[in-house]
Structures are given as C-alpha cells and as structure tokens.
Motif scaffolding. Sequence first.
Motif, short mmCIF file in Angstrom:
data_model
loop_
_atom_site.label_atom_id
_atom_site.label_comp_id
_atom_site.label_asym_id
_atom_site.label_seq_id
_atom_site.Cartn_x
_atom_site.Cartn_y
_atom_site.Cartn_z
N GLY A 29 0.85 -1.19 0.00
CA GLY A 29 0.00 0.00 0.00
C GLY A 29 0.88 1.23 0.00
N ALA A 30 0.51 2.24 -0.78
CA ALA A 30 1.32 3.46 -0.84
C ALA A 30 0.46 4.65 -1.21
CB ALA A 30 2.46 3.30 -1.84
N VAL A 31 0.90 5.82 -0.71
CA VAL A 31 0.28 7.09 -1.07
C VAL A 31 1.39 8.05 -1.48
CG1 VAL A 31 -1.68 6.77 0.50
CG2 VAL A 31 0.33 8.01 1.29
N SER A 32 1.02 9.09 -2.19
CA SER A 32 1.95 10.13 -2.59
C SER A 32 1.66 11.38 -1.77
CB SER A 32 1.79 10.41 -4.09
OG SER A 32 2.57 11.51 -4.48
N LEU A 33 2.71 11.99 -1.23
CA LEU A 33 2.58 13.19 -0.41
C LEU A 33 3.34 14.33 -1.07
CD1 LEU A 33 1.86 14.69 2.27
CD2 LEU A 33 3.97 13.72 3.23
N ASN A 34 2.63 15.43 -1.32
CA ASN A 34 3.27 16.63 -1.85
C ASN A 34 3.85 17.39 -0.67
OD1 ASN A 34 3.74 19.36 -2.70
ND2 ASN A 34 2.40 18.99 -4.46
N CYS A 35 5.17 17.43 -0.59
CA CYS A 35 5.83 18.05 0.57
C CYS A 35 5.62 19.56 0.64
CB CYS A 35 7.32 17.74 0.55
SG CYS A 35 7.64 15.99 0.78
N LYS A 36 5.38 20.19 -0.50
CA LYS A 36 5.19 21.64 -0.52
C LYS A 36 3.80 22.02 -0.03
CE LYS A 36 5.85 25.68 -3.41
NZ LYS A 36 6.35 26.19 -4.67
N THR A 37 2.77 21.30 -0.50
CA THR A 37 1.39 21.66 -0.15
C THR A 37 0.83 20.82 1.01
OG1 THR A 37 0.40 20.06 -1.68
CG2 THR A 37 0.93 22.26 -2.56
N GLY A 38 1.45 19.68 1.30
CA GLY A 38 0.95 18.79 2.33
C GLY A 38 -0.19 17.91 1.85
N GLU A 39 -0.52 17.98 0.55
CA GLU A 39 -1.62 17.20 0.02
C GLU A 39 -1.23 15.73 -0.14
OE1 GLU A 39 -4.34 16.70 -4.01
OE2 GLU A 39 -2.79 18.23 -3.95
N ILE A 40 -2.10 14.86 0.35
CA ILE A 40 -1.94 13.42 0.12
C ILE A 40 -2.81 13.09 -1.08
CG2 ILE A 40 -2.27 11.11 1.05
CD1 ILE A 40 -1.92 12.39 3.86
N SER A 41 -2.17 12.61 -2.14
CA SER A 41 -2.86 12.36 -3.41
C SER A 41 -3.91 11.27 -3.27
CB SER A 41 -1.84 11.96 -4.47
OG SER A 41 -2.50 11.57 -5.66
N LYS A 42 -4.96 11.39 -4.04
CA LYS A 42 -5.98 10.35 -4.09
C LYS A 42 -5.55 9.21 -5.02
CE LYS A 42 -9.84 13.23 -2.72
NZ LYS A 42 -9.16 13.56 -1.53
#
Length: 190
Positions: free
Chosen positions: A21-34
């Motif tokens: 299981g994995a998610v992507s995290l945008n370090c600049k915005t803090g958004e965890i991708s869907k």
Amino acid sequence: MKISVVDLEFTQPEQEIIQIGAVSLNCKTGEISKNVFDVLVVPKIAPVSREISELTGISREAINKHGYDINPALYAFWEWNDGRDLYAWGSDATKLMDLTSDLIADLPRRTANLVPMGNLMRSALVGKQKGGLLAALHAFRLSFVGRQHNALHDAYNTARLIRRWADTMKVFEASLEFLKDIPEPEEKVI
C-alpha cells in the motif's frame, strides 16, 4: 517535491509480502494524493494464516481472487512510484528495495532515497510515548484513520504523521530564526 509513503503486510513467520500500500505526499502543499497504490500479493511459501487474516483483514479468498504474483506487483509499484523517494514507518521500504533487487535486476525506475520514519519518530519521542505508528500518531494528537495493519491505511497514516511532523519542524525552525536575532548576553567575569 513529492514523496511516496509505503507500507507492506506480511505472512508470519515466512515474511512474504501479501499487500503493498502506498500514497503520494506533496511536501510543498501537504496534500496526500488520491492516486494511491493498493495491491494484494499471492504468497508462494504458505497461505495467509487465520491470525494474519484477522489482524490485517486480508482473507485467503481475497488474495486468490484479487492477488498478483510478486514480480508483476513490484513492477506495478515501481511504475506507480515514478522515481519518488520512499518513506515508510518501519523497514518496509528497505525490504521492498531488497526484494526488488533480488527478483527484478532490470527494473528501470528506482528511488534515490529510502527513509524509515519509525526510527526517526521514536528518537523524537524520547521520554514520551513509545511504541509503533499508533503511539506516534497519538503523540502528535492525530487519530488513526482506517484499519490498522492494512498497508494502504498504514501508509496514509504515516503520510499524515510526516505532514504533521513537517509542520512542527517549520514552527521549530521559525523559532530558531527568531532566537538568532536576540543578542547574546554579555559574559561577566567574577
């Protein structure tokens, strides 16, 4: 910059991967991708035990119906990852890389950095709660979302923890900047 946060579930005691299981995290915005990665993997040595099934919620039936062999699962993961650095609560990222190196020598996409967050978090929490992911979430005043020991949910919660820790570090760095402007006291010789 985006990173991937990964978690694995294993059979016991064989330590065969049964879920990635994995998610992507945008370090600049803090958004965890869907756009997440969630794959069941068919174990080769022994089937999923009743205890592991109860712990993870992964049944033999689900693996037989939806599971992939390890090599296609690893190929799919690295394709999804697209070269991002890997973060994990435990040593899952290292295990994933080692297994990938052993099974798939010609894999074109690799990640540059592997970061096991659990060790870093445990060091940061010295004198506070000790334990696993759940204890670290509680120390940062976060509740667990989803089912514990589900690789996708564990990865998501680890990403939330990384995001909270990053926010905490920004406040700490801002405090350090403020302190740099305060003049040092003059030494008095007695």
